[in-house]
Write a protein that holds these residues in place. Structure first.
Motif, PDB file in Angstrom:
ATOM      1  N   PHE A  85       0.947  -1.180  -0.107  1.00 52.55           N
ATOM      2  CA  PHE A  85      -0.162  -0.029  -0.019  1.00 52.55           C
ATOM      3  C   PHE A  85       0.913   1.276   0.008  1.00 52.55           C
ATOM      4  N   SER A  86       1.971   1.318   0.692  1.00 51.37           N
ATOM      5  CA  SER A  86       2.718   2.438   0.893  1.00 51.37           C
ATOM      6  C   SER A  86       3.392   2.861  -0.517  1.00 51.37           C
ATOM      7  N   GLU A  87       3.694   1.582  -1.434  1.00 57.59           N
ATOM      8  CA  GLU A  87       4.155   1.988  -2.654  1.00 57.59           C
ATOM      9  C   GLU A  87       3.001   2.640  -3.578  1.00 57.59           C
ATOM     10  N   ALA A  88       1.979   2.094  -3.541  1.00 56.15           N
ATOM     11  CA  ALA A  88       0.850   2.291  -4.293  1.00 56.15           C
ATOM     12  C   ALA A  88       0.543   3.797  -4.036  1.00 56.15           C
ATOM     13  N   LEU A  89       0.521   4.237  -2.834  1.00 56.77           N
ATOM     14  CA  LEU A  89       0.162   5.560  -2.190  1.00 56.77           C
ATOM     15  C   LEU A  89       1.042   6.449  -2.841  1.00 56.77           C
ATOM     16  N   ALA A  90       2.482   6.204  -2.809  1.00 58.07           N
ATOM     17  CA  ALA A  90       3.558   6.889  -3.423  1.00 58.07           C
ATOM     18  C   ALA A  90       3.357   7.346  -4.912  1.00 58.07           C
ATOM     19  N   ARG A  91       2.963   6.265  -5.530  1.00 56.55           N
ATOM     20  CA  ARG A  91       2.638   6.401  -7.206  1.00 56.55           C
ATOM     21  C   ARG A  91       1.407   7.582  -7.002  1.00 56.55           C
ATOM     22  N   LEU A  92       0.517   7.371  -6.312  1.00 56.34           N
ATOM     23  CA  LEU A  92      -0.687   8.495  -6.380  1.00 56.34           C
ATOM     24  C   LEU A  92      -0.142   9.766  -6.095  1.00 56.34           C
ATOM     25  N   THR A  93       0.564  10.080  -5.079  1.00 60.51           N
ATOM     26  CA  THR A  93       1.100  11.121  -4.706  1.00 60.51           C
ATOM     27  C   THR A  93       2.174  11.978  -5.706  1.00 60.51           C
ATOM     28  N   ALA A  94       3.165  10.796  -6.491  1.00 60.47           N
ATOM     29  CA  ALA A  94       3.927  11.175  -7.476  1.00 60.47           C
ATOM     30  C   ALA A  94       3.308  12.068  -8.714  1.00 60.47           C
ATOM     31  N   VAL A  95       2.214  11.729  -8.783  1.00 58.42           N
ATOM     32  CA  VAL A  95       1.465  12.225 -10.265  1.00 58.42           C
ATOM     33  C   VAL A  95       0.698  13.475  -9.918  1.00 58.42           C
ATOM     34  N   LEU A  96       0.708  13.905  -8.388  1.00 56.09           N
ATOM     35  CA  LEU A  96      -0.102  15.061  -8.231  1.00 56.09           C
ATOM     36  C   LEU A  96       0.774  16.021  -7.547  1.00 56.09           C
ATOM     37  N   PRO A  97       0.318  17.180  -7.487  1.00 56.34           N
ATOM     38  CA  PRO A  97       0.945  18.483  -7.081  1.00 56.34           C
ATOM     39  C   PRO A  97       1.167  18.400  -5.470  1.00 56.34           C
ATOM     40  N   GLY A  98       0.983  17.478  -4.563  1.00 59.11           N
ATOM     41  CA  GLY A  98       0.715  17.364  -3.144  1.00 59.11           C
ATOM     42  C   GLY A  98       0.290  16.226  -2.522  1.00 59.11           C
ATOM     43  N   PRO A  99       0.428  15.797  -1.399  1.00 52.36           N
ATOM     44  CA  PRO A  99      -0.216  14.630  -0.815  1.00 52.36           C
ATOM     45  C   PRO A  99      -1.704  14.641  -0.863  1.00 52.36           C
ATOM     46  N   VAL A 100      -2.261  13.514  -0.666  1.00 49.20           N
ATOM     47  CA  VAL A 100      -3.696  13.475  -0.612  1.00 49.20           C
ATOM     48  C   VAL A 100      -3.872  13.032   0.865  1.00 49.20           C
ATOM     49  N   PRO A 101      -5.100  13.475   1.590  1.00 45.83           N
ATOM     50  CA  PRO A 101      -5.249  13.339   3.036  1.00 45.83           C
ATOM     51  C   PRO A 101      -5.460  11.799   3.200  1.00 45.83           C
ATOM     52  N   ALA A 102      -5.493  11.276   4.496  1.00 44.56           N
ATOM     53  CA  ALA A 102      -5.646   9.997   4.819  1.00 44.56           C
ATOM     54  C   ALA A 102      -7.235   9.884   5.131  1.00 44.56           C
ATOM     55  N   THR A 103      -7.806   8.632   4.886  1.00 52.10           N
ATOM     56  CA  THR A 103      -9.217   8.583   4.882  1.00 52.10           C
ATOM     57  C   THR A 103      -9.359   7.194   4.976  1.00 52.10           C
ATOM     58  N   LEU A 104     -10.591   6.475   5.163  1.00 52.57           N
ATOM     59  CA  LEU A 104     -11.055   5.271   5.093  1.00 52.57           C
ATOM     60  C   LEU A 104     -10.431   4.491   3.951  1.00 52.57           C
ATOM     61  N   THR A 105      -9.923   3.480   4.313  1.00 53.54           N
ATOM     62  CA  THR A 105      -9.139   2.632   3.073  1.00 53.54           C
ATOM     63  C   THR A 105      -9.607   1.188   3.356  1.00 53.54           C
ATOM     64  N   ILE A 106      -9.694   0.644   2.164  1.00 47.50           N
ATOM     65  CA  ILE A 106      -9.951  -0.712   2.171  1.00 47.50           C
ATOM     66  C   ILE A 106      -9.051  -1.574   1.241  1.00 47.50           C
ATOM     67  N   ALA A 107      -8.510  -2.548   1.744  1.00 44.32           N
ATOM     68  CA  ALA A 107      -7.617  -3.482   0.722  1.00 44.32           C
ATOM     69  C   ALA A 107      -8.549  -4.324  -0.015  1.00 44.32           C
ATOM     70  N   THR A 108      -8.197  -4.747  -1.000  1.00 45.29           N
ATOM     71  CA  THR A 108      -9.199  -5.115  -2.224  1.00 45.29           C
ATOM     72  C   THR A 108      -8.041  -6.291  -2.524  1.00 45.29           C
ATOM     73  N   PRO A 109      -8.806  -7.324  -3.401  1.00 43.82           N
ATOM     74  CA  PRO A 109      -7.799  -8.503  -4.267  1.00 43.82           C
ATOM     75  C   PRO A 109      -6.865  -7.901  -5.102  1.00 43.82           C
ATOM     76  N   ALA A 110      -7.000  -6.952  -5.530  1.00 41.07           N
ATOM     77  CA  ALA A 110      -6.177  -6.326  -6.429  1.00 41.07           C
ATOM     78  C   ALA A 110      -5.378  -5.063  -6.056  1.00 41.07           C
ATOM     79  N   GLY A 111      -5.792  -4.687  -4.988  1.00 41.73           N
ATOM     80  CA  GLY A 111      -5.165  -3.143  -4.450  1.00 41.73           C
ATOM     81  C   GLY A 111      -5.811  -2.650  -3.268  1.00 41.73           C
ATOM     82  N   TRP A 112      -6.169  -1.207  -3.535  1.00 37.69           N
ATOM     83  CA  TRP A 112      -6.643  -0.314  -2.391  1.00 37.69           C
ATOM     84  C   TRP A 112      -7.950   0.348  -2.982  1.00 37.69           C
TER      85      TRP A 112
END
Length: 286
Positions: A85-112
């Motif tokens: 999850f940490s790596e996937a979240l880093a991929r998200l923030t890498a394509v945005l101009p800033g971090p995203v706030p933490a929120t309710l998070t669900i693990a799925t069979p394919a990701g989050w």
């Protein structure tokens, strides 16, 4: 309490949060009822009726009526695939101009799945890779599988229980659809596009343009024709049904609310086009 009863509890728990739900096929992610955009509900009696019919149903949350916009981090579709999850979240923030706030998070069979509270305006629909590679979203016209649901590939489970927070501006800006493309005739024909991937992208853009710019009295007909075209590609597995549906519903969004045209009518028209084209797959040369 048996696992069978737990699945009913999943639906009731989501509905108790004010999120309209509907049943999915046992062990799966596809709707178990027709007209789910109209029938998704928080009514306990209706939910009990559905799960009395089959207590093994999984649960879907209709994201638009729930006031949610869910970011789907698909680890396998990132390049290279995200390992946690940490790596996937880093991929998200890498394509945005800033971090995203933490929120309710669900693990799925394919990701989050990251659950956010959707803004009233703009009205955000589902997207495919608009944010970045392997990063989709579910909004108006879509649904997500609720935590507690089970599939042969794994379960949906909460990994961060914090409250759902507002969708941040940096994601709203990225998810707001651009103006529909205007393609000169011939720019998308097979004779002028050398690469198959470019050819597919051009077909999608052309059909989206057909729908977005349809005349008032031809909009339903144009949407149906476009659904037939893309439905044949879905049948051939050249494109996923979710991707094709997102392209068409996003293109049709400009017509919603004009002269009585509704999101439900658009969804029904797309579904009909996909159904009629199922037996006529179109394979692209690769």
């Amino acid at each position: 309490m048996t696992a069978v009863m737990d699945l009913r509890a999943v639906a009731l728990a989501a509905a108790a949060r004010g999120w309209p739900v509907f049943p999915l096929r046992p062990g799966g992610k596809t709707p178990a009822i027709k007209r789910w955009p109209q029938l998704a509900s928080t009514d306990n009696d209706r939910i009990h009726h559905w799960w009395n019919t089959n207590p093994r149903y999984n649960t879907a949350i209709a994201t638009g009526p729930a006031g949610l916009h869910v970011i789907d981090l698909d680890a396998g579709h990132m390049h290279p695939p995200a390992t946690d999850f940490s790596e996937a979240l880093a991929r998200l923030t890498a394509v945005l101009p800033g971090p995203v706030p933490a929120t309710l998070t669900i693990a799925t069979p394919a990701g989050w799945h990251l659950y956010y509270r959707a803004p009233n305006q703009p009205r955000l629909r589902c997207t495919v890779a608009r944010i970045g590679e392997g990063i989709d979203s579910r909004g108006h016209g879509g649904y997500i599988v609720a935590p507690g649901s089970r599939t042969p590939h794994g379960d949906y489970r909460i990994i961060d229980h914090r409250p759902v927070t507002d969708l941040p501006d940096i994601l709203i800006n990225r998810l707001t659809p651009p103006p529909p493309p205007v393609l000169p005739a011939g720019d998308w024909t097979s004779s002028t596009v050398a690469q198959p991937d470019s050819y597919l992208a051009a077909i999608l853009a052309a059909e989206a343009d057909r729908v977005a710019h349809a005349r008032l009295h031809l909009r339903n007909h144009s949407l149906f024709r476009a659904a037939l075209v893309l439905g044949r590609l879905v049948a051939a597995k050249e494109i996923s049904e979710h991707h094709a549906r997102t392209v068409l519903t996003t293109a049709a969004e400009a017509h919603i609310g004009v002269e009585g045209f509704t999101a439900a009518e658009a969804d029904r028209t797309v579904s009909n086009g996909f159904r009629y084209s199922r037996a006529r797959p179109r394979h692209l040369h690769r």
